[in-house]
Design a protein around this motif. Structure first.
Motif, PDB file in Angstrom:
ATOM      1  N   HIS A  33       0.852  -1.193   0.000  1.00 48.81           N
ATOM      2  CA  HIS A  33       0.000   0.000   0.000  1.00 48.81           C
ATOM      3  C   HIS A  33       0.887   1.241   0.000  1.00 48.81           C
ATOM      4  O   HIS A  33       1.018   1.911   1.019  1.00 48.81           O
ATOM      5  CB  HIS A  33      -0.935   0.000   1.209  1.00 48.81           C
ATOM      6  N   PRO A  34       1.483   1.559  -1.159  1.00 47.72           N
ATOM      7  CA  PRO A  34       2.449   2.660  -1.204  1.00 47.72           C
ATOM      8  C   PRO A  34       1.853   4.026  -0.869  1.00 47.72           C
ATOM      9  O   PRO A  34       2.583   4.964  -0.566  1.00 47.72           O
ATOM     10  CB  PRO A  34       2.995   2.623  -2.631  1.00 47.72           C
ATOM     11  N   GLY A  35       0.540   4.162  -0.871  1.00 51.38           N
ATOM     12  CA  GLY A  35      -0.080   5.422  -0.486  1.00 51.38           C
ATOM     13  C   GLY A  35       0.222   5.805   0.949  1.00 51.38           C
ATOM     14  O   GLY A  35       0.143   6.986   1.318  1.00 51.38           O
ATOM     15  N   SER A  36       0.550   4.818   1.768  1.00 51.63           N
ATOM     16  CA  SER A  36       0.887   5.121   3.160  1.00 51.63           C
ATOM     17  C   SER A  36       2.145   5.982   3.246  1.00 51.63           C
ATOM     18  O   SER A  36       2.314   6.737   4.199  1.00 51.63           O
ATOM     19  CB  SER A  36       1.065   3.831   3.967  1.00 51.63           C
ATOM     20  N   LEU A  37       3.016   5.901   2.233  1.00 50.28           N
ATOM     21  CA  LEU A  37       4.204   6.756   2.220  1.00 50.28           C
ATOM     22  C   LEU A  37       3.824   8.214   2.025  1.00 50.28           C
ATOM     23  O   LEU A  37       4.482   9.109   2.557  1.00 50.28           O
ATOM     24  CB  LEU A  37       5.180   6.312   1.140  1.00 50.28           C
ATOM     25  N   ASP A  38       2.742   8.465   1.271  1.00 52.33           N
ATOM     26  CA  ASP A  38       2.259   9.837   1.116  1.00 52.33           C
ATOM     27  C   ASP A  38       1.783  10.385   2.454  1.00 52.33           C
ATOM     28  O   ASP A  38       2.010  11.553   2.784  1.00 52.33           O
ATOM     29  CB  ASP A  38       1.116   9.891   0.093  1.00 52.33           C
ATOM     30  N   PHE A  39       1.119   9.544   3.227  1.00 55.02           N
ATOM     31  CA  PHE A  39       0.645   9.942   4.555  1.00 55.02           C
ATOM     32  C   PHE A  39       1.828  10.300   5.448  1.00 55.02           C
ATOM     33  O   PHE A  39       1.843  11.336   6.107  1.00 55.02           O
ATOM     34  CB  PHE A  39      -0.190   8.816   5.165  1.00 55.02           C
ATOM     35  N   ILE A  40       2.851   9.440   5.456  1.00 61.35           N
ATOM     36  CA  ILE A  40       4.044   9.687   6.264  1.00 61.35           C
ATOM     37  C   ILE A  40       4.762  10.940   5.770  1.00 61.35           C
ATOM     38  O   ILE A  40       5.185  11.788   6.560  1.00 61.35           O
ATOM     39  CB  ILE A  40       4.987   8.470   6.251  1.00 61.35           C
ATOM     40  N   GLY A  41       4.880  11.067   4.449  1.00 64.93           N
ATOM     41  CA  GLY A  41       5.513  12.253   3.865  1.00 64.93           C
ATOM     42  C   GLY A  41       4.783  13.531   4.247  1.00 64.93           C
ATOM     43  O   GLY A  41       5.413  14.562   4.510  1.00 64.93           O
ATOM     44  N   GLY A  42       3.457  13.473   4.300  1.00 66.88           N
ATOM     45  CA  GLY A  42       2.671  14.628   4.726  1.00 66.88           C
ATOM     46  C   GLY A  42       2.951  15.008   6.162  1.00 66.88           C
ATOM     47  O   GLY A  42       3.046  16.202   6.493  1.00 66.88           O
ATOM     48  N   MET A  43       3.070  14.010   7.018  1.00 64.46           N
ATOM     49  CA  MET A  43       3.395  14.304   8.420  1.00 64.46           C
ATOM     50  C   MET A  43       4.789  14.918   8.530  1.00 64.46           C
ATOM     51  O   MET A  43       4.998  15.854   9.306  1.00 64.46           O
ATOM     52  CB  MET A  43       3.297  13.037   9.272  1.00 64.46           C
ATOM     53  N   LEU A  44       5.736  14.393   7.765  1.00 68.62           N
ATOM     54  CA  LEU A  44       7.092  14.948   7.784  1.00 68.62           C
ATOM     55  C   LEU A  44       7.093  16.392   7.290  1.00 68.62           C
ATOM     56  O   LEU A  44       7.760  17.252   7.878  1.00 68.62           O
ATOM     57  CB  LEU A  44       8.028  14.090   6.929  1.00 68.62           C
ATOM     58  N   SER A  45       6.347  16.653   6.223  1.00 70.58           N
ATOM     59  CA  SER A  45       6.268  18.009   5.676  1.00 70.58           C
ATOM     60  C   SER A  45       5.719  18.989   6.703  1.00 70.58           C
ATOM     61  O   SER A  45       6.112  20.155   6.731  1.00 70.58           O
ATOM     62  CB  SER A  45       5.390  18.030   4.422  1.00 70.58           C
TER      63      SER A  45
END
Length: 134
Positions: A33-45
């Motif tokens: 589920h590579p979309g979870s990386l977008d979620f993590i990236g959003g938190m990092l941003s």
């Protein structure tokens, strides 16, 4: 045969297989589920950290658990998992640190299980039942 040493090495193997094996499921889920990386990236941003650092989760949830499970540089693998869990707690669970669930459990008990189990591997090492015992 020294039964005490056998018990010690068996205990180390059990903790390695438990923390490494269970953490590996989280890493595989992120691959599926590579979309979870977008979620993590959003938190990092949100903390002004470039979203590309979200890919570092694969170090803490794929590479490090494999190191721990097979017993190759298990202490280093455990340390990487500890770091991964510290970042996860700080990014996603800071509001839960002093909270209980509706059933009375600590809200971050699962995260702390991974963190403290990996820390146990750091201090105990791999034992003899490892690819490269330390």
């Amino acid at each position: 045969m020294n039964l005490s040493a056998l018990n010690e090495d068996t205990g180390k193997l059990i903790i390695r297989l438990t923390v490494g094996g269970m953490m590996l499921f989280h890493g595989v889920a992120k691959i599926l589920h590579p979309g979870s990386l977008d979620f993590i990236g959003g938190m990092l941003s949100g903390y002004s950290i470039p979203a590309v650092f979200a890919y570092a989760v694969f170090i803490g949830e794929i590479i490090a658990p494999l190191m721990v499970v097979i017993g190759y540089q298990a202490r280093l693998g455990g340390l990487l998992i500890v770091g991964n869990m510290v970042v996860a707690i700080l990014l996603a669970h800071t509001g839960d640190i002093f909270s209980l669930t509706e059933h009375g459990g600590w809200a971050i008990e699962l995260q702390m299980f991974y963190l403290l189990s990996a820390l146990t591997v750091v201090f105990l090492g791999s034992g003899r039942t490892a690819f490269k015992p330390d």
